[in-house]
Scaffold this active site. Structure first.
Site, PDB file in Angstrom:
ATOM      1  N   GLY A 198      -0.450   4.482   0.343  1.00  7.67           N
ATOM      2  CA  GLY A 198      -1.195   5.636   0.817  1.00  7.67           C
ATOM      3  C   GLY A 198      -0.305   6.478   1.702  1.00  7.67           C
ATOM      4  CG  PHE A 199      -1.837   9.918   3.680  1.00 10.84           C
ATOM      5  CD1 PHE A 199      -1.221  11.025   3.130  1.00 10.84           C
ATOM      6  CD2 PHE A 199      -3.207   9.795   3.544  1.00 10.84           C
ATOM      7  CE1 PHE A 199      -1.941  11.986   2.457  1.00 10.84           C
ATOM      8  CE2 PHE A 199      -3.945  10.751   2.871  1.00 10.84           C
ATOM      9  CZ  PHE A 199      -3.312  11.861   2.323  1.00 10.84           C
ATOM     10  N   GLY A 200       0.442   6.171   4.947  1.00 17.87           N
ATOM     11  CA  GLY A 200       1.328   5.401   5.801  1.00 17.87           C
ATOM     12  C   GLY A 200       2.436   4.710   5.028  1.00 17.87           C
TER      13      GLY A 200
ATOM     14  N   GLY B 135       0.819  -1.200   0.000  1.00 20.11           N
ATOM     15  CA  GLY B 135       0.000   0.000   0.000  1.00 20.11           C
ATOM     16  C   GLY B 135       0.854   1.251   0.000  1.00 20.11           C
TER      17      GLY B 135
ATOM     18  CD  GLU C 211     -14.484  17.369   3.739  1.00 14.58           C
ATOM     19  OE1 GLU C 211     -13.626  17.803   4.523  1.00 14.58           O
ATOM     20  OE2 GLU C 211     -14.328  16.341   3.050  1.00 14.58           O
TER      21      GLU C 211
ATOM     22  CG  ASP D 217      -7.559   4.523   7.336  1.00 17.30           C
ATOM     23  OD1 ASP D 217      -7.334   5.214   8.346  1.00 17.30           O
ATOM     24  OD2 ASP D 217      -7.932   5.007   6.250  1.00 17.30           O
TER      25      ASP D 217
END
Length: 493
Positions: free
Chosen positions: A26-28, A24, A187, A333
């Site tokens: 993503g951010f992590g 992955g 949002e 997550d």
């Protein structure tokens, strides 16, 4: 590991570097790869897509506010320096299983990738609370594909309303429902209200887009439940000022192609509360209510026996590893982690991008410490606060002052301005920052959204959401009266 010295006649071989596999980007996962750039390891990054996605602005793509490249960047471009140095490999593929007996992950197609250390940062997906059949009627918002689907359905709904001549059948096309009033739902609802009230208000002849209804449904008593009550109330007021309707305490019981069934706890004729059932006709529903961990969490639990929480997240130890497998860390997550700022009173880490980034860096740091023979450290999460935007000049902010227990809360235009600059700052790459700033500046002064193109909806969803309204049946013409047989014309002279 100790190796016997080679014979004097044979050339010596360098010891093979340990391999760190990151699932992955993503951010992590991205932060972990960057933090390992100075370590003497071989890094393999595996992701299902070829891009890193800035998810906090994904709703802007779904509502035609930004083009996709403004919030996404190719993984290979972001990590190009490490690739050039020769210690990082990027593979686009899906991990189907994890084999801890042989320390390898299995990709689609059967390829096995060995690891000495593993970091799982596979993120999360949608949760429909056991009703996965709702997904085709109410898409969630986690990927670029989801954003394109929502954009197509929102814009197509206005087009269908323009074609519909029956007001009763037109109304569901102009009713937009958002389920879930967390930051994403708030949002989405606020931006949909802006589109209806401002962006499209002069672009149709048969309909008035300002008559569209935007309904936000939330099962809890208030919106933005992670914020304080006063900011939650302020967010609700700002949503209503933009033209959105807010229904709290609304429990969704069913979603179909034609609307939402939900229940409300309302006072009855005798003044006692009772549950009443309602139906909201709507052809466009957006799901923002539930999050579930990646299925890789279950795959990991199956082969290691690690514990999962109710959302399918992996319960990790203080150093983010799993019991019995110190070489496997879970971040972002996918991890049910705690912060040990106060070792005696650990607190749960929220599923937000700052938490994922900090976990990715800590997992990388602990891998380097383990390779040096040092003891790993517990994860400590520094919470800088929460932000949620509602619409143009409307937002709420809750910020923690570092090294104090004080908190700053503000809303409205100052919070919106702060939200804007924070998100631009954290975007990947200078070009993306400039594109987003220019697009937002143009939208602010003109209320226009020019990322409003989408593929042919019939080619993408031929039998799903588009139900064409047949033209009114015309009366059958009378049978023609018998005509005499035509006589042949005389030959021309």
């Amino acid at each position: 590991m100790s190796l016997s010295p080679p014979p004097s006649s044979a050339p010596s071989k360098p010891m093979q570097r340990q391999r760190v596999v990151i699932i992955g980007c993503g951010f992590g996962g991205l932060e972990a790869a960057k933090a390992l750039s100075d370590a003497d390891v071989e890094i393999v990054v595996i992701d299902r897509t070829n891009h890193h996605l800035f998810q906090p602005l994904l709703y802007q793509v779904a509502t035609a506010g930004l083009p996709a490249p403004a919030i996404a960047a190719p993984i290979r471009h972001i990590l190009r320096d490490q690739i050039a140095r020769g210690n990082l490999t990027v593979l686009m593929g899906e991990v189907t299983s994890i084999d801890t007996a042989s320390d390898c992950v299995v990709l689609d197609g059967g390829e096995h990738v060995h690891f000495d250390h593993l970091i799982l940062a596979a993120g999360a997906t949608h949760s429909y609370f056991g009703r996965d059949d709702w997904a085709k009627y109410a898409p969630g918002l986690k990927t670029l594909g989801d954003a394109f689907t929502i954009r197509r359905r929102v814009l197509t709904a206005f087009e269908q309303a323009e074609r519909e001549t029956d007001p009763a059948r037109r109304e569901p096309w102009l009713t937009f429902a958002v389920v879930g009033a967390g930051p994403t739902g708030v949002e989405m609802a606020g931006t949909l209200a802006e589109i209806a009230q401002q962006t499209l208000s002069t672009e149709f002849r048969r309909i008035d887009s300002r008559m569209a209804r935007i309904i936000l449904l939330e099962g809890a008593p208030r919106v933005l439940g992670t914020f304080t009550e006063d900011l939650s109330q302020r967010a609700r007021e700002q949503l209503q000022m933009l033209g959105a309707e807010v229904l709290t305490g609304a429990k969704v019981t069913d979603i179909t192609a034609f609307g939402i069934h939900y229940q409300l706890n309302e006072p009855g004729p005798d003044g006692q509360p009772r549950v009443t059932s309602h139906f909201l006709p709507s052809r466009t529903v957006v799901w923002a209510a539930g999050v579930a961990a990646s299925p890789l969490g279950r795959a990991l639990a199956k082969c290691t026996g690690c514990e999962l929480d109710r959302a399918g997240r992996v319960v990790v130890q203080p150093d983010l590893s799993i019991p019995g497998h110190p070489n496997i860390c879970v971040v972002g997550d996918l991890a049910s982690a705690r912060s040990y700022l106060d070792p005696d009173h650990p607190t749960a880490v929220p599923g937000v991008s700052p938490g994922a980034k900090q976990m990715g860096r800590k997992a990388a740091s602990n891998i380097k410490r383990r390779m040096q023979g040092l003891e790993t450290q517990a994860f400590r999460y520094f919470d800088y606060g929460s932000l949620a935007t509602i619409g143009k000049r409307a937002a709420v902010a809750m910020l923690d002052i570092p090294f104090t227990k004080r908190q700053v809360k503000f809303s409205g235009f100052p919070a919106w301005l702060f939200w804007l600059f924070v998100h631009v700052y954290f975007l990947i790459g200078f070009r993306n920052r400039m594109v987003v700033l220019m697009d937002w500046a143009w939208a602010y002064f003109t209320s226009q959204r020019h990322a409003r193109v989408f593929p042919d909806p019939h080619a993408l969803e031929p039998n799903a959401m588009l139900v064409r309204v047949p033209p009114p049946a015309s009366p059958s013409p009378p049978p023609p009266s018998p005509q005499p047989e035509p006589q042949p014309s005389p030959p021309a002279a």
